[in-house]
Design an enzyme around this catalytic site. Structure first.
Site, PDB file in Angstrom:
ATOM      1  N   SER A   1       0.805  -1.215   0.000  1.00 47.80           N
ATOM      2  CA  SER A   1       0.000   0.000   0.000  1.00 47.80           C
ATOM      3  C   SER A   1       0.841   1.270   0.000  1.00 47.80           C
ATOM      4  O   SER A   1       0.333   2.341  -0.344  1.00 47.80           O
ATOM      5  CB  SER A   1      -0.946   0.005   1.202  1.00 47.80           C
ATOM      6  OG  SER A   1      -0.241  -0.193   2.405  1.00 47.80           O
TER       7      SER A   1
ATOM      8  N   ASP B   1      -0.737   5.643  12.361  1.00 52.92           N
ATOM      9  CA  ASP B   1      -0.105   5.237  11.108  1.00 52.92           C
ATOM     10  C   ASP B   1       1.199   6.001  10.915  1.00 52.92           C
ATOM     11  O   ASP B   1       1.200   7.189  10.574  1.00 52.92           O
ATOM     12  CB  ASP B   1      -1.057   5.500   9.933  1.00 52.92           C
ATOM     13  CG  ASP B   1      -0.516   4.966   8.609  1.00 52.92           C
ATOM     14  OD1 ASP B   1       0.650   4.535   8.571  1.00 52.92           O
ATOM     15  OD2 ASP B   1      -1.266   4.997   7.617  1.00 52.92           O
TER      16      ASP B   1
ATOM     17  N   HIS C   1       2.521   4.857   6.265  1.00 48.22           N
ATOM     18  CA  HIS C   1       2.130   5.567   5.056  1.00 48.22           C
ATOM     19  C   HIS C   1       2.466   7.048   5.198  1.00 48.22           C
ATOM     20  O   HIS C   1       2.945   7.489   6.243  1.00 48.22           O
ATOM     21  CB  HIS C   1       0.637   5.363   4.789  1.00 48.22           C
ATOM     22  CG  HIS C   1       0.266   3.924   4.612  1.00 48.22           C
ATOM     23  ND1 HIS C   1      -0.174   3.139   5.662  1.00 48.22           N
ATOM     24  CD2 HIS C   1       0.293   3.120   3.521  1.00 48.22           C
ATOM     25  CE1 HIS C   1      -0.406   1.908   5.216  1.00 48.22           C
ATOM     26  NE2 HIS C   1      -0.125   1.874   3.930  1.00 48.22           N
TER      27      HIS C   1
END
Length: 466
Positions: A183, A428, A431
Site C-alpha cells: 500500500s 499510522d 504511510h
C-alpha cells in the site's frame, strides 16, 4: 549512510536553461521538438539532420538545455478537466523556476542530501485532488500543523528540480508504468496522480472495480499507470487469522512469484517494485511446496529463519520471475524500503509519530530492521541487474531510503481517519500524508527518467559515429 555501500549509483545531470532562439540554426519545422527527440528516445532519420549538426546539438545540450516546461507544451493546458480551479501561485512559481539563470553542469548522487525549507510547496492540496486515500488525508482529519508540507530535497552537490508534470507526461507519451508492491506503493501512485492533476485528470480504465488493482489512462498522452497490490511479492495465503501475533499467520511460497502481478506486467514500459512492511508479520516459509522455516510462527519443529530470510528470498524470486518473462522489454525500478517512524512503542503498543520537522542527516542513521531490509534489497538488486543486463533489460535503483528516513514528520499518525470511527485504527507511521514528503519521490523519478533520455541520446550518437 555510507555511499560506498550502494550497489548502484544513480547520477543526475543538472542541466540549465538555454534561450530557445539559440537553436534557430535548426530548420523551423524541426526546432520545436528536436530537444525532446534527442533527450527522450524518438528516432531521427539521418537524412533529416546531418551528423555534424546532430553532434553540435548534443554538445550544446550537454552544457545547456531548454527545459521542457509549460511554455513549450502550452497546448497541454487544453486537456485540463478541472477548469474551474485556477492553478495555484505555487504552481506558477514551479513553471517559472524552469527558466532560472543557467548554472554549471554537475553530476551527483541525487539520493544523498538534506531537506531544506521550500515556502512554495505544496503544489496541490487535499481539496484540489480527489485521489487521496482517506487514511492519508491528514489535513482533512485535523492535523494541526502544516510546516511539514514546506520542504524540498537538496542533494549534496547539485539541485533536484521540483516535479514538473508537463515534462513527465511528455516523456511518458505513449508509454505505461506499473507500481507493484504494497500500500505504500499505492500511496506513491496516488501522490503522482495529484501532482499530474495540474495537467490532466486520468480516466479509470481498470478491468474490474478493485481498489487494489487500478489502471488509469491519460488520454491526451496515451499514458497508462497501474497499481498491482501484492503483500510479499510472492504467493501468500492466510494460514491462521489469529496466529501467534496480532496480525495472524500467513504462508509464504518463497519460490513462486505472486501471479496477480507477474502475469500483468509484461507489456509495461516501466515497473516500479517495492515491498517491506508486511515481512514483519508472522510467516511460515514454503519452498518446493514444503515448509522450510518461519518467522515467529511458534510451530513445533519449524525453525525460525527470521523475517530477513523470507525478505531476501521474496525479492530474489520476484527479480528472477521478471527476468524470465519472454516479451518484457521495459525498465525495472527497485524503489527501496521506506522506513516507518514509530516512537515510544510498536504500532500496536501505543507507538506514534508526532514530530513536526525533518531530521538533519547527522541526527539519525539507518540501523536495525531498516538497515537490514535496505542492504538485502541492494544485494539482491545487484544480482538481478547483472542477470538482466545479459538479456538487454535495464534495472535502476530508485533509492528513497535515506531521504525518507529523515522525514518522521510526514506520516498520518492519528490524523488519517475520523476519531469516532467504530473500528480500531492504530497510529499510522508507515504511510505518508498527501500532500507530503512522498511527493518528492516523483522528483527523484523524473530526474532518473531524464537521465535515461540522456543515456539513450549518448548511445545513439555513439552508434552513429562508428
Amino acid at each position: 549512510m555510507n555511499d560506498g555501500s550502494r550497489c548502484s549509483l544513480v547520477y543526475f545531470v543538472c542541466v540549465c536553461s538555454l534561450p530557445f532562439s539559440s537553436l534557430l540554426f535548426l530548420p523551423p519545422s524541426k526546432m520545436k521538438f528536436q530537444v525532446i527527440e534527442l533527450l527522450f528516445g524518438k528516432s531521427t532519420p539521418k537524412q533529416m539532420i546531418p551528423k555534424v549538426t546532430l553532434l553540435a546539438v548534443f554538445a550544446i545540450l550537454l552544457f545547456t538545455v531548454t527545459p521542457l516546461s509549460y511554455p513549450l507544451f502550452r497546448y497541454s493546458s487544453s486537456s485540463l478537466k478541472n477548469k474551474e480551479s485556477k492553478p495555484s501561485s505555487a504552481f506558477d512559481d514551479l513553471n517559472e523556476s524552469a527558466s532560472l539563470p543557467s548554472t554549471s553542469i554537475k553530476k551527483c548522487d541525487i539520493f544523498t542530501g538534506e531537506w531544506l525549507p521550500n515556502p512554495k510547496a505544496p503544489y496541490y492540496t487535499n481539496k484540489t485532488c480527489w485521489a487521496i486515500h482517506e487514511h492519508q488525508n491528514c489535513m482533512k482529519y485535523g492535523r494541526p500543523d502544516s510546516d511539514f508540507l514546506k520542504w524540498k530535497w537538496k542533494p549534496n552537490g547539485c539541485e533536484l528540480p521540483v516535479f514538473n508534470p508537463f515534462q513527465f507526461l511528455e516523456i511518458m507519451r505513449g508509454k505505461s508504468m506499473a507500481f507493484v508492491g504494497d500500500s505504500v506503493g499505492r500511496n506513491q501512485m496516488q501522490s503522482m496522480i495529484c501532482l499530474l492533476s495540474r495537467v490532466e485528470w486520468p480516466i479509470d480504465v481498470s478491468y474490474k472495480r478493485d481498489d487494489y488493482f487500478m489502471r488509469w489512462r491519460y488520454p491526451s498522452y496515451n499514458f497508462t499507470m497501474a497499481a498491482f497490490w501484492t503483500t510479499h511479492l510472492v504467493r501468500s495465503t492466510e494460514a491462521d487469522s489469529k496466529g501467534p501475533g496480532p496480525t495472524g499467520l500467513c504462508n509464504l511460497y518463497l519460490d513462486e512469484a505472486d501471479e496477480k502481478w507477474i502475469t500483468q506486467i509484461e507489456d509495461f514500459d516501466y515497473v516500479i517494485l517495492n515491498g517491506g512492511h508486511w515481512f514483519t508479520r508472522s510467516m511460515v516459509f514454503y519452498e518446493n511446496q514444503k515448509i522450510v522455516g518461519c518467522h515467529y510462527c511458534l510451530l513445533e519443529n519449524v525453525p525460525d529463519l527470521t523475517m530477513y530470510y523470507g525478505y531476501r528470498k521474496a525479492f530474489r524470486t520476484a527479480f528472477k520471475a521478471i527476468n524470465r518473462l519472454e516479451n518484457f522489454k521495459g525498465t525495472v525500478f527497485l524503489r527501496t524500503f521506506a522506513p516507518s517512524h514509530f516512537e515510544n512503542g510498536l504500532w500496536n503498543q501505543g507507538g506514534n509519530c508526532i514530530r513536526t520537522k525533518p531530521f538533519r542527516s547527522n541526527e539519525t542513521q539507518l540501523e536495525g530492521l531498516n538497515l537490514e531490509f535496505y542492504m538485502i534489497q541492494l544485494e539482491e538488486f545487484k544480482i538481478a541487474e547483472k542477470d538482466a543486463r545479459k538479456k538487454g533489460l535495464k534495472y535502476r535503483l530508485f533509492d528513497i531510503t535515506q531521504a525518507s528516513l529523515l522525514r518522521p514528520d510526514g506520516h498520518p499518525s492519528r490524523y488519517g481517519h475520523w476519531p469516532n470511527e467504530n473500528v480500531t485504527l492504530y497510529n499510522d507511521c508507515v504511510h505518508w500524508c498527501l500532500p507530503g514528503p512522498i511527493d518528492t519521490w516523483s522528483d527523484f523519478l523524473l530526474g532518473m527518467l531524464k537521465m535515461e533520455g540522456v543515456r539513450s541520446a549518448e548511445q545513439r550518437l555513439h552508434l552513429r559515429s562508428h
